[in-house]
Design an enzyme around this catalytic site. Structure first.
Site, PDB file in Angstrom:
ATOM      1  N   ASN A 123     112.349  20.768 -10.461  1.00  0.00           N
ATOM      2  CA  ASN A 123     111.589  20.916 -11.694  1.00  0.00           C
ATOM      3  C   ASN A 123     111.595  22.358 -12.191  1.00  0.00           C
ATOM      4  O   ASN A 123     111.582  23.304 -11.400  1.00  0.00           O
ATOM      5  CB  ASN A 123     110.153  20.435 -11.493  1.00  0.00           C
ATOM      6  CG  ASN A 123     110.108  18.967 -11.110  1.00  0.00           C
ATOM      7  OD1 ASN A 123     111.043  18.227 -11.366  1.00  0.00           O
ATOM      8  ND2 ASN A 123     109.023  18.545 -10.488  1.00  0.00           N
ATOM      9  N   HIS A 140     116.880  24.362  -9.932  1.00  0.00           N
ATOM     10  CA  HIS A 140     117.454  24.364 -11.284  1.00  0.00           C
ATOM     11  C   HIS A 140     116.862  25.444 -12.179  1.00  0.00           C
ATOM     12  O   HIS A 140     116.972  25.371 -13.406  1.00  0.00           O
ATOM     13  CB  HIS A 140     117.281  22.979 -11.920  1.00  0.00           C
ATOM     14  CG  HIS A 140     118.031  21.909 -11.199  1.00  0.00           C
ATOM     15  ND1 HIS A 140     117.651  20.584 -11.211  1.00  0.00           N
ATOM     16  CD2 HIS A 140     119.149  21.971 -10.428  1.00  0.00           C
ATOM     17  CE1 HIS A 140     118.497  19.878 -10.479  1.00  0.00           C
ATOM     18  NE2 HIS A 140     119.410  20.696  -9.993  1.00  0.00           N
ATOM     19  N   CYS A 148     119.471  37.053 -20.515  1.00  0.00           N
ATOM     20  CA  CYS A 148     120.583  37.421 -21.398  1.00  0.00           C
ATOM     21  C   CYS A 148     121.896  37.165 -20.662  1.00  0.00           C
ATOM     22  O   CYS A 148     122.072  37.604 -19.525  1.00  0.00           O
ATOM     23  CB  CYS A 148     120.493  38.894 -21.793  1.00  0.00           C
ATOM     24  SG  CYS A 148     121.939  39.478 -22.720  1.00  0.00           S
ATOM     25  N   CYS A 151     123.875  41.130 -20.540  1.00  0.00           N
ATOM     26  CA  CYS A 151     123.383  42.202 -19.660  1.00  0.00           C
ATOM     27  C   CYS A 151     122.554  41.679 -18.489  1.00  0.00           C
ATOM     28  O   CYS A 151     122.168  42.434 -17.606  1.00  0.00           O
ATOM     29  CB  CYS A 151     122.578  43.214 -20.463  1.00  0.00           C
ATOM     30  SG  CYS A 151     120.944  42.621 -21.026  1.00  0.00           S
ATOM     31  N   CYS A 199     119.376  39.282 -27.526  1.00  0.00           N
ATOM     32  CA  CYS A 199     118.949  40.378 -26.664  1.00  0.00           C
ATOM     33  C   CYS A 199     119.141  41.705 -27.396  1.00  0.00           C
ATOM     34  O   CYS A 199     119.909  41.797 -28.361  1.00  0.00           O
ATOM     35  CB  CYS A 199     119.758  40.353 -25.365  1.00  0.00           C
ATOM     36  SG  CYS A 199     119.318  41.646 -24.180  1.00  0.00           S
ATOM     37  N   CYS A 201     120.812  44.039 -26.434  1.00  0.00           N
ATOM     38  CA  CYS A 201     122.225  44.407 -26.284  1.00  0.00           C
ATOM     39  C   CYS A 201     123.133  43.566 -27.177  1.00  0.00           C
ATOM     40  O   CYS A 201     124.348  43.789 -27.216  1.00  0.00           O
ATOM     41  CB  CYS A 201     122.661  44.271 -24.819  1.00  0.00           C
ATOM     42  SG  CYS A 201     122.876  42.556 -24.266  1.00  0.00           S
ATOM     43  N   GLY A 238     109.365  11.922  -5.823  1.00  0.00           N
ATOM     44  CA  GLY A 238     109.558  11.833  -7.265  1.00  0.00           C
ATOM     45  C   GLY A 238     110.924  12.205  -7.774  1.00  0.00           C
ATOM     46  O   GLY A 238     111.052  12.769  -8.861  1.00  0.00           O
ATOM     47  N   SER A 240     115.081  10.701  -8.255  1.00  0.00           N
ATOM     48  CA  SER A 240     116.098   9.655  -8.102  1.00  0.00           C
ATOM     49  C   SER A 240     117.331  10.196  -7.382  1.00  0.00           C
ATOM     50  O   SER A 240     118.207   9.434  -6.986  1.00  0.00           O
ATOM     51  CB  SER A 240     116.510   9.109  -9.472  1.00  0.00           C
ATOM     52  OG  SER A 240     117.144  10.133 -10.240  1.00  0.00           O
ATOM     53  N   ILE A 265     109.487   6.115  -7.498  1.00  0.00           N
ATOM     54  CA  ILE A 265     109.529   4.829  -8.195  1.00  0.00           C
ATOM     55  C   ILE A 265     110.972   4.535  -8.605  1.00  0.00           C
ATOM     56  O   ILE A 265     111.620   5.349  -9.254  1.00  0.00           O
ATOM     57  CB  ILE A 265     108.627   4.848  -9.444  1.00  0.00           C
ATOM     58  CG1 ILE A 265     107.178   5.137  -9.057  1.00  0.00           C
ATOM     59  CG2 ILE A 265     108.714   3.515 -10.181  1.00  0.00           C
ATOM     60  CD1 ILE A 265     106.248   5.331 -10.241  1.00  0.00           C
TER      61      ILE A 265
END
Length: 295
Positions: A123, A140, A148, A151, A199, A201, A238, A240, A265
């Protein structure tokens, strides 16, 4: 900015009632573990009001033809990035104010009681941290940071929201539906009116998450492997396990003959590898599960 809302329960798929046997199985699994690893997925946050992608009848794929933006499309041009950021900008206020539920609280309590060795979460909502968890890997990434691509500067998402607000002071758009990960559905004709931020930059700014079609950074992959190797058991809550980044964690634990439990589930990709699979709402289960005080 979101004018239409859904009952939070409407994001949670149907499941049978929790039984005393379910509670006892999970309690024993936790108490018999010396170095428990927990892997969490989107099903942990649905009762907080964040929809998932795949749940039968209530996930994004079941409710809509909309699909998350692929990483290659995000990189392609400014128009795609405007489409992404105007939706995320519109949904951020609601997403960032969502609170943890009993499952997040229970896992944080396990850590505080020294019954949890480590957690790996798919999550990006940081609800685990809001509940008090600290020993975790964000597989993740997180929506609460922006990076950015040139940079590599990282800033807090709320700071980036302020930047976008200054660039779009009159932005008022009706959001028709909430999607996962701070995304909302809006009238596509409004996209052209959104001003994109870059950004200092000049580089492209993206949320510090792994997009669909993107890859988990090697450092995070190695960190997850390290803690799986240290663990003596693994509990999935929770998820799959349809994304390979999560499934390979289970494969690694299975290859090392570590007991695997699943609370989720619907079918998962690893049901055949589990010592037990409990097909219930995880929040309802943890409301019924009480562990002894740990000295």
């Amino acid at each position: 900015m979101i004018s239409k809302s859904r009952n939070l329960v409407s994001f949670v798929p149907y499941a049978r009632q929790v039984t005393l046997d379910d509670v006892e199985i999970v309690r024993n699994f936790i108490l018999n573990s010396k170095k428990l690893i927990i892997l969490t997925g989107a099903g942990v946050s649905t009762t907080s009001g964040i929809p998932d992608y795949r749940s039968k009848g209530v996930g994004l794929y079941a409710r809509s033809n909309h699909r998350p933006m692929q990483y290659s499309d995000f990189l392609k041009d400014d128009e795609n990035r405007k489409r992404y950021w105007c939706r995320n900008f519109t949904g951020w206020s609601r997403f960032s104010s969502i609170k943890p539920n009993k499952t997040h609280d229970f896992i944080a309590e396990l850590e505080q009681s020294k019954l949890l060795h480590w957690m790996i979460t798919q999550n990006v909502d940081r609800l685990h941290q809001k509940a008090g968890s600290r020993r975790l890997t964000e597989l993740h990434g997180t929506m609460h940071e922006v990076v950015c691509l040139q940079c590599e500067k990282v800033i807090a998402r709320h700071e980036f929201q302020n930047v976008l607000e200054k660039l779009n002071p009159t932005w008022e758009v009706e959001a028709n539906e909430t999607a996962p990960d701070a995304d909302v559905f809006i009238d596509e004709s409004k996209v052209k009116d959104f001003n994109l931020a870059k950004c200092e930059c000049g580089g492209v700014m993206k949320p510090n998450v792994v997009f669909f079609g993107g890859s988990v950074p090697q450092k995070i992959t190695e960190e997850a492997k390290y803690y799986v190797d240290e663990a003596d058991s693994l509990l999935v809550i929770g998820s799959s396990l349809q994304t390979y980044s999560a499934y390979r964690i289970i494969l690694r634990a299975s290859d090392m003959r570590k007991p695997i439990g699943i609370i989720s589930i619907g079918d998962t990709r690893a049901d055949h590898l589990a010592s037990f699979k409990i097909n219930v709402n995880c929040e309802q289960l943890f409301r019924s599960l009480h562990l002894p005080e740990h000295s």
